[in-house]
Structures are given as C-alpha cells and as structure tokens.
Scaffold this active site. Structure first.
Site, PDB file in Angstrom:
ATOM      1  N   HIS A 179      -9.892   0.654   4.771  1.00  0.00           N
ATOM      2  CA  HIS A 179      -8.598   1.102   5.453  1.00  0.00           C
ATOM      3  C   HIS A 179      -8.779   2.246   6.539  1.00  0.00           C
ATOM      4  O   HIS A 179      -9.303   3.302   6.442  1.00  0.00           O
ATOM      5  CB  HIS A 179      -7.479   1.960   4.297  1.00  0.00           C
ATOM      6  CG  HIS A 179      -6.002   1.645   4.751  1.00  0.00           C
ATOM      7  ND1 HIS A 179      -5.279   2.528   5.860  1.00  0.00           N
ATOM      8  CD2 HIS A 179      -5.368   1.125   4.781  1.00  0.00           C
ATOM      9  CE1 HIS A 179      -4.160   2.541   6.504  1.00  0.00           C
ATOM     10  NE2 HIS A 179      -3.996   1.656   5.768  1.00  0.00           N
ATOM     11  N   ASN A 198       1.204  -1.416   0.264  1.00  0.00           N
ATOM     12  CA  ASN A 198       0.176   0.150   0.000  1.00  0.00           C
ATOM     13  C   ASN A 198       0.729   1.080  -0.308  1.00  0.00           C
ATOM     14  O   ASN A 198       1.598   1.583   0.676  1.00  0.00           O
ATOM     15  CB  ASN A 198      -1.219   0.149   1.344  1.00  0.00           C
ATOM     16  CG  ASN A 198      -1.503   1.301   1.358  1.00  0.00           C
ATOM     17  OD1 ASN A 198      -1.771   1.880   0.453  1.00  0.00           O
ATOM     18  ND2 ASN A 198      -2.272   1.572   2.468  1.00  0.00           N
ATOM     19  N   TRP A 199       1.492   1.965  -1.130  1.00  0.00           N
ATOM     20  CA  TRP A 199       2.322   2.910  -1.420  1.00  0.00           C
ATOM     21  C   TRP A 199       1.574   4.527  -0.729  1.00  0.00           C
ATOM     22  O   TRP A 199       2.354   4.691  -0.685  1.00  0.00           O
ATOM     23  CB  TRP A 199       2.302   3.174  -3.008  1.00  0.00           C
ATOM     24  CG  TRP A 199       3.335   2.129  -3.694  1.00  0.00           C
ATOM     25  CD1 TRP A 199       3.914   0.805  -2.517  1.00  0.00           C
ATOM     26  CD2 TRP A 199       3.296   1.542  -5.106  1.00  0.00           C
ATOM     27  NE1 TRP A 199       5.045  -0.020  -3.344  1.00  0.00           N
ATOM     28  CE2 TRP A 199       4.389   0.333  -4.557  1.00  0.00           C
ATOM     29  CE3 TRP A 199       3.130   2.176  -5.952  1.00  0.00           C
ATOM     30  CZ2 TRP A 199       4.731   0.283  -6.141  1.00  0.00           C
ATOM     31  CZ3 TRP A 199       3.892   2.183  -7.381  1.00  0.00           C
ATOM     32  CH2 TRP A 199       4.141   0.361  -7.458  1.00  0.00           C
ATOM     33  N   LYS A 200      -0.160   4.570   0.018  1.00  0.00           N
ATOM     34  CA  LYS A 200      -0.383   5.265   0.506  1.00  0.00           C
ATOM     35  C   LYS A 200      -0.133   6.285  -0.723  1.00  0.00           C
ATOM     36  O   LYS A 200      -0.059   6.600  -1.909  1.00  0.00           O
ATOM     37  CB  LYS A 200       0.449   5.258   1.877  1.00  0.00           C
ATOM     38  CG  LYS A 200      -0.018   4.287   2.128  1.00  0.00           C
ATOM     39  CD  LYS A 200       0.459   5.161   4.016  1.00  0.00           C
ATOM     40  CE  LYS A 200      -0.079   3.168   4.921  1.00  0.00           C
ATOM     41  NZ  LYS A 200      -0.197   3.407   5.927  1.00  0.00           N
ATOM     42  N   GLU A 221      -6.796   4.778   7.928  1.00  0.00           N
ATOM     43  CA  GLU A 221      -6.550   6.551   7.218  1.00  0.00           C
ATOM     44  C   GLU A 221      -7.852   7.049   6.792  1.00  0.00           C
ATOM     45  O   GLU A 221      -8.424   8.156   6.853  1.00  0.00           O
ATOM     46  CB  GLU A 221      -5.539   5.780   6.945  1.00  0.00           C
ATOM     47  CG  GLU A 221      -4.106   5.840   7.132  1.00  0.00           C
ATOM     48  CD  GLU A 221      -3.040   5.143   6.777  1.00  0.00           C
ATOM     49  OE1 GLU A 221      -2.862   5.510   5.439  1.00  0.00           O
ATOM     50  OE2 GLU A 221      -2.122   5.496   7.229  1.00  0.00           O
ATOM     51  N   GLY A 260       2.818  -1.491   4.311  1.00  0.00           N
ATOM     52  CA  GLY A 260       3.171   0.013   3.601  1.00  0.00           C
ATOM     53  C   GLY A 260       3.840   0.402   3.485  1.00  0.00           C
ATOM     54  O   GLY A 260       4.800   0.353   2.913  1.00  0.00           O
ATOM     55  N   GLY A 261       4.318   0.961   4.665  1.00  0.00           N
ATOM     56  CA  GLY A 261       5.855   1.562   4.608  1.00  0.00           C
ATOM     57  C   GLY A 261       7.002   1.237   3.509  1.00  0.00           C
ATOM     58  O   GLY A 261       7.986   0.635   2.786  1.00  0.00           O
ATOM     59  N   SER A 291       2.687  -2.217  10.744  1.00  0.00           N
ATOM     60  CA  SER A 291       4.431  -2.520  10.233  1.00  0.00           C
ATOM     61  C   SER A 291       5.038  -3.453  10.247  1.00  0.00           C
ATOM     62  O   SER A 291       6.433  -4.338  11.027  1.00  0.00           O
ATOM     63  CB  SER A 291       4.604  -1.756  12.064  1.00  0.00           C
ATOM     64  OG  SER A 291       4.658  -0.499  11.634  1.00  0.00           O
ATOM     65  N   GLU A 331      -5.407  -5.238  10.108  1.00  0.00           N
ATOM     66  CA  GLU A 331      -4.441  -4.139  10.199  1.00  0.00           C
ATOM     67  C   GLU A 331      -5.321  -3.812  12.046  1.00  0.00           C
ATOM     68  O   GLU A 331      -6.362  -2.710  12.079  1.00  0.00           O
ATOM     69  CB  GLU A 331      -5.152  -2.854   9.676  1.00  0.00           C
ATOM     70  CG  GLU A 331      -4.566  -3.664   7.861  1.00  0.00           C
ATOM     71  CD  GLU A 331      -3.855  -2.849   6.656  1.00  0.00           C
ATOM     72  OE1 GLU A 331      -2.982  -2.786   6.419  1.00  0.00           O
ATOM     73  OE2 GLU A 331      -4.395  -1.491   6.604  1.00  0.00           O
ATOM     74  N   GLY A 342       2.136   2.031  10.730  1.00  0.00           N
ATOM     75  CA  GLY A 342       2.710   2.943  10.687  1.00  0.00           C
ATOM     76  C   GLY A 342       2.813   3.538  11.503  1.00  0.00           C
ATOM     77  O   GLY A 342       4.497   4.555  11.634  1.00  0.00           O
TER      78      GLY A 342
HETATM   79  C1  PEP Z   1      -0.986   0.305   5.979  1.00  0.00           C
HETATM   80  O1  PEP Z   1      -1.148   1.052   5.644  1.00  0.00           O
HETATM   81  O2  PEP Z   1      -2.002  -0.397   5.250  1.00  0.00           O
HETATM   82  C2  PEP Z   1       0.230   0.032   6.526  1.00  0.00           C
HETATM   83  C3  PEP Z   1      -0.023  -1.547   6.838  1.00  0.00           C
HETATM   84  O3  PEP Z   1       1.351   0.327   6.670  1.00  0.00           O
HETATM   85  P1  PEP Z   1       2.639   0.135   7.436  1.00  0.00           P
HETATM   86  O4  PEP Z   1       3.008  -0.885   7.094  1.00  0.00           O
HETATM   87  O5  PEP Z   1       3.064   1.416   7.887  1.00  0.00           O
HETATM   88  O6  PEP Z   1       1.787   0.335   9.152  1.00  0.00           O
END
Ligand code: PEP
Length: 248
Positions: free
Chosen positions: A94, A9-11, A96, A232-233, A211, A166, A172
């Site tokens: 999601h 997930n590149w956000k 966010e 994500g990251g 994470s 999640e 994050g």
């Molecule tokens: C996400 O945004 O779906 C996510 C899991 O982010 P991160 O891996 O950065 O926690």
C-alpha cells in the site's frame, strides 16, 4: 467473465466497539449468496472479525504482512499468524506503507511470497505519485512495481493474487482518476501480464483504489479492465460501502 471484488481498507481507524458495529452493519446488508466483498482491518481486530464473519459472505484481510516467516522481528505479524485469524487476503505495498514505513519493491515482493506460502491471497498495491504522473512516469512506475513481484515470485504466482492500481494522488484526497485514466493504466497492467501469460492476464482481478465513492464507483466499475475497488474512506460507512458493492 471475471468475478468482481469490492474490498474495504479500514486503515488505522476505529475502536473494537466501532469495528464490530461496522462489521455487523455490513453483514446485515449482505445476502448469504453474495460473493466478492471483503474488509482489511487492523491486526488487533482480526480475531473479533474472525468470530463474527465465520460462514458469512464477508471475507476478511489484513493491511500488511511480514516479509519474513518467523523469528526475531519485533512488531511484525507473519502470514501464518494471519492464517490463524482466517484472513483470506493481505494487502502488500500500500502506498502509505511504501511512503511512511519504507516498504520497498523488494520487501513488497517478499511479503507477497510470504502471504502466498500460507494460502493468503496477496493484494499487490501499485501506483504513481502526482509528480511521477506529471513527469510521464506512470507506466514506468507501475511496471517496475509489478515486475519486482514477477521477478521474485514468478508469473504463475499472479494466478492467486489480486492487483490494486491506486494512484497515490487519488488516495484520501477526494480527487479520483477519471474512468478513462484508470482504465488506461488497468489495461496496460493486464497487457504487461499477458505478454508473459495470457490466461493469468484474463483471470486476474485488477481493482481501482483512490477516493472511490458511491457517486463515482459505477463509472469506474463499468470499465473493461476494472474488476472492483479498494476503498478507504468510504468503507468506514457501511451504507456507502454497500452502495459501492451494489453498484457493480
Ligand atoms: C486506500 O487507502 O487504499 C484508498 C483507496 O483510500 P481512499 O478510498 O480513502 O482514497
């Protein structure tokens, strides 16, 4: 045996140039017969990714989809538009989106249905906040988020969908759920689905997100009910993302 899925997930990150480079670097690390790897990119880069990923092992998804089919919904992107961009997946719900943009259980269920109408696989994101976990509300929260979709779409609709558990406190933050904490919730989600349809429960992919990194992916992905990751990251770095993919 469930097929695993590693999804980035590149956000709201990157530029057109950096997005193309990241996509190329990921594709360079894949073999033609690799499966179960996807990236969810910002809408405006989907066209470029469509051109780059045709006939490749890498699938592409969007990070959201409108809860309406078409019409006067300024700023929204419909499922049929995503289909034109060759999206295989669309994230819905999601955290966010839920926390910053007011996506509700009901609108998430509509988004889920809109994606499926166009043959796009919705990836339903569910999970509790830290306050909810500390109040022993984790199972109530994920059940409520899941049930909202089952009530609107019907249990059979889950057959062509993916669930991503999640925990919001792990997204994050660098704090990940322990293997056992994640497995406990994944198992409960699968059992809730099994109470309505065991075949779908056996088949549905339930991803963990929060994470996930090369250093913790192996343990999480080894758990019985964790079928992959939403990342994500670490998905913004091709080497890390590929390392997670190879750790399955
Ligand atoms: C996400 O945004 O779906 C996510 C899991 O982010 P991160 O891996 O950065 O926690």
């Amino acid at each position: 045996m469930r097929q695993s899925l590693i999804m980035g997930n590149w956000k709201m990150n990157g530029s057109l140039e950096s997005t193309k480079s990241l996509c190329s670097a990921i594709m360079e690390g894949l073999n033609a017969d690799d499966t179960g790897i996807a990236v969810c990119a910002p809408y405006v880069y989907l066209s470029a990714l469509k051109d780059m990923t045709t006939n490749s092992a890498l699938s592409v998804g969007a990070q959201n989809v409108a809860d309406q089919t078409s019409g006067a919904y300024t700023g929204e992107i419909s499922a049929s538009m995503l289909k034109e961009m060759a999206c295989t997946y669309a994230l819905v719900g999601h955290s966010e989106r839920r926390s910053y943009y007011g996506d509700t259980d009901d609108s998430v269920a509509d988004r889920f249905c809109e994606a499926q109408k166009e043959g796009i696989v919705p990836v339903l994101c569910i999970g509790e906040t830290l306050a909810e976990r500390e109040a022993n509300e984790t199972f109530n929260v994920v059940n409520r988020q899941l049930d909202a979709v089952i009530e609107k779409a019907g249990i059979d609709a889950l057959e062509n969908s993916v669930i991503a558990y999640e925990p919001v406190w792990a997204i994050g933050t660098g704090v990940t759920a322990s293997d056992e904490q994640a497995q406990e919730v994944h198992k409960a989600i699968r059992e809730r689905i099994a109470a309505k349809n065991t075949a779908i429960a056996d088949k549905i992919q339930i991803l963990y997100g929060g994470s996930m990194k090369p250093g913790n992916a192996k343990g999480l992905l080894a758990m019985a009910d964790i079928d992959g990751g939403l990342i994500g990251g670490a998905s913004l770095d091709a080497a890390s993302f590929l390392e997670i993919y190879r750790s399955i």
